[in-house]
Write a protein that holds these residues in place. Structure first.
Motif, PDB file in Angstrom:
ATOM      1  N   ARG A  54       3.045   5.039   5.764  1.00 15.78           N
ATOM      2  CA  ARG A  54       3.746   5.961   4.870  1.00 15.78           C
ATOM      3  C   ARG A  54       3.106   5.908   3.485  1.00 15.78           C
ATOM      4  O   ARG A  54       2.352   5.001   3.172  1.00 15.78           O
ATOM      5  N   HIS A  55       3.435   6.880   2.670  1.00 21.77           N
ATOM      6  CA  HIS A  55       3.012   6.828   1.271  1.00 21.77           C
ATOM      7  C   HIS A  55       4.116   7.391   0.381  1.00 21.77           C
ATOM      8  O   HIS A  55       4.952   8.184   0.811  1.00 21.77           O
ATOM      9  N   ARG A 105       2.246   2.122  -3.809  1.00 19.90           N
ATOM     10  CA  ARG A 105       1.320   2.230  -4.946  1.00 19.90           C
ATOM     11  C   ARG A 105       1.257   0.961  -5.792  1.00 19.90           C
ATOM     12  O   ARG A 105       1.046   1.019  -7.009  1.00 19.90           O
ATOM     13  N   HIS A 130       0.814  -1.216   0.000  1.00 19.49           N
ATOM     14  CA  HIS A 130       0.000   0.000   0.000  1.00 19.49           C
ATOM     15  C   HIS A 130       0.849   1.269   0.000  1.00 19.49           C
ATOM     16  O   HIS A 130       0.454   2.287  -0.577  1.00 19.49           O
ATOM     17  N   GLU A 131       1.993   1.222   0.634  1.00 15.34           N
ATOM     18  CA  GLU A 131       2.843   2.408   0.711  1.00 15.34           C
ATOM     19  C   GLU A 131       3.440   2.769  -0.641  1.00 15.34           C
ATOM     20  O   GLU A 131       3.698   3.941  -0.923  1.00 15.34           O
ATOM     21  N   ASP A 150      -6.854   9.476   0.383  1.00 12.01           N
ATOM     22  CA  ASP A 150      -7.120   8.193   1.061  1.00 12.01           C
ATOM     23  C   ASP A 150      -8.196   8.350   2.132  1.00 12.01           C
ATOM     24  O   ASP A 150      -8.140   7.734   3.182  1.00 12.01           O
ATOM     25  N   LYS A 181       5.701   9.860   5.983  1.00  8.86           N
ATOM     26  CA  LYS A 181       4.568   9.567   6.858  1.00  8.86           C
ATOM     27  C   LYS A 181       3.290  10.154   6.277  1.00  8.86           C
ATOM     28  O   LYS A 181       3.253  11.310   5.849  1.00  8.86           O
ATOM     29  N   ARG A 182       2.257   9.345   6.289  1.00 10.22           N
ATOM     30  CA  ARG A 182       0.995   9.739   5.672  1.00 10.22           C
ATOM     31  C   ARG A 182       0.389  10.971   6.319  1.00 10.22           C
ATOM     32  O   ARG A 182      -0.360  11.723   5.673  1.00 10.22           O
ATOM     33  N   THR A 183       0.707  11.226   7.582  1.00 12.39           N
ATOM     34  CA  THR A 183       0.122  12.347   8.312  1.00 12.39           C
ATOM     35  C   THR A 183       0.818  13.676   8.043  1.00 12.39           C
ATOM     36  O   THR A 183       0.360  14.716   8.537  1.00 12.39           O
ATOM     37  N   VAL A 212       0.119  13.297  -4.210  1.00 13.55           N
ATOM     38  CA  VAL A 212      -0.489  12.781  -2.986  1.00 13.55           C
ATOM     39  C   VAL A 212      -1.846  12.169  -3.319  1.00 13.55           C
ATOM     40  O   VAL A 212      -2.742  12.856  -3.820  1.00 13.55           O
ATOM     41  N   LYS A 232      -4.738   2.195   7.639  1.00 13.14           N
ATOM     42  CA  LYS A 232      -4.101   3.008   6.619  1.00 13.14           C
ATOM     43  C   LYS A 232      -2.609   2.714   6.645  1.00 13.14           C
ATOM     44  O   LYS A 232      -2.045   2.437   7.706  1.00 13.14           O
TER      45      LYS A 232
END
Length: 375
Positions: free
Chosen positions: A284-285, A249, A246-247, A359, A333-335, A356, A281
């Protein structure tokens, strides 16, 4: 650390005029990094047609009646019913759902062809052999074959030289006329991207014929710059030993141009994939960073990405793009908000907001839990 030059020989195409090898000790040291004009080579790939030596990829094959149904059970993509002349991207995960290998496969004429990173290929082959058990599937290394890539909107001009009547669609593959090998179309790093799998002994011959027909030599710098701009990660450079699909793609079936099918049978690491998809979730992304090119020192893959002195991510590929300037991929980090001021090593960096992914969609598993709680 095992490097690609420990596994595969340096490419004979390094003898071509102007060829400059990849940085010593890098995964790309065995092939040309550029031919003297990196940005011009990138423009050729974007606007005309360029040929890139990617013969440092590790190639293996799988034969046997159960090759696809067996591979389906031990990897993340649904390939049991893959048609002849079709391709897919796939992952090998560990028990905790972390990505060990990313590979591309093509089934053609009763044989699966797989290519992956040069220094990881033997590890993947060893895993496949270990998992055969009683299946009618025989994985074998194919060091006698190697890869070239053609990029650009004028690839169709080379159809006659390639010996094909028509170019394949995305993830399609066709044989090279009377020649040993095949042509496969990929959805990245550009909309017009093709891989050519041919006998390693014939690399120079194919290179000569294709460049004589109009393909312009381009180094791996070109391929990497376009790949980064397309937000396509490279295993081991843009990922680390904690990366989950998931991180990076990689979620999606073949039609979605992903490497993880969400509605297939059990495979190693599936529990983590399902849990993140349905209940959580990813921590990271993957994002695209624009870097401040005025810094004297360049960061490198693996360097920390920081915000206010605090580590918030990990840097991946750092590259100069002919239009975007210095860019990089990073797992952040996703946040972290997209407008956060960042440092990538010693360089100021900014997240490209268009990179980005949204999500905020409600997750089916989380919704079910809430309903059970009466909310």
């Amino acid at each position: 650390m095992v490097t690609v030059t420990d596994v595969l020989p340096s490419s004979p195409l390094l003898q071509e005029p102007g060829a400059v090898a990849g940085p010593p000790g890098s995964p790309d040291a065995a092939v040309a990094w550029h031919y003297g004009d990196p940005f011009g080579e990138q423009r050729a790939a974007a606007q005309r047609v360029a040929i890139v030596d990617r013969s440092h990829r590790f190639v293996l094959t799988i034969t046997g009646r159960e090759r696809l149904s067996w591979l389906h059970t031990i990897s993340s993509q649904a390939v049991a019913d893959l048609a002849d002349g079709r391709s897919a991207e796939n992952l090998d995960l560990d028990l905790n759902g972390r990505v060990l290998n990313h590979f591309v496969l093509t089934d053609l004429g009763g044989r699966v062809w797989i290519d992956t990173e040069g220094e990881r290929g033997q590890e993947l082959l060893d895993f496949l052999r270990k998992m055969v058990f009683w299946a009618d599937a025989q994985p074998e290394a194919a060091p006698g074959h190697a890869m070239l890539s053609l990029l650009g909107p004028r690839v169709p001009d080379l159809a006659d030289v390639l010996g094909v009547e028509a170019l394949p669609d995305v993830y399609g593959a066709v044989r090279l006329g009377d020649h040993d090998g095949f042509l496969r179309r990929m959805p990245w790093p550009t909309e017009d991207s093709y891989d050519l799998i041919v006998p390693r002994a014939e690399l120079a011959g194919w290179w000569s014929r294709l460049t004589a027909a109009g393909a312009e030599p381009a180094g791996l710098w070109t391929y990497e710059a376009l790949r980064v701009a397309a937000l396509r990660p490279r295993i081991g450079i843009d990922t680390d030993d904690r990366t989950i699909p998931h991180e990076a793609r990689w979620i999606g079936d073949i039609a979605e141009r992903g490497a993880v099918h969400l509605n297939k049978g059990c495979y190693r690491g599936q529990e983590t994939v399902a849990r993140v998809q349905n209940l959580g979730k990813p921590p990271r992304h993957l994002v695209l960073l624009h870097l401040d090119g005025s810094a004297d020192e360049r960061p490198a893959a693996g360097d920390p990405v920081t915000a206010g002195g605090r580590a918030v991510g990990r840097l991946g590929t750092v590259i100069d793009h002919h239009e975007l300037g210095p860019i990089a991929l990073a797992l952040v980090k996703r946040t972290v908000p997209a407008d956060t001021q960042l440092l990538a090593g010693p360089m100021a960096a900014a997240i490209d907001p268009d990179s980005v992914l949204a999500d905020d969609e409600p997750q089916a598993g989380r919704q079910a839990v809430e309903r059970l709680r009466g909310r």
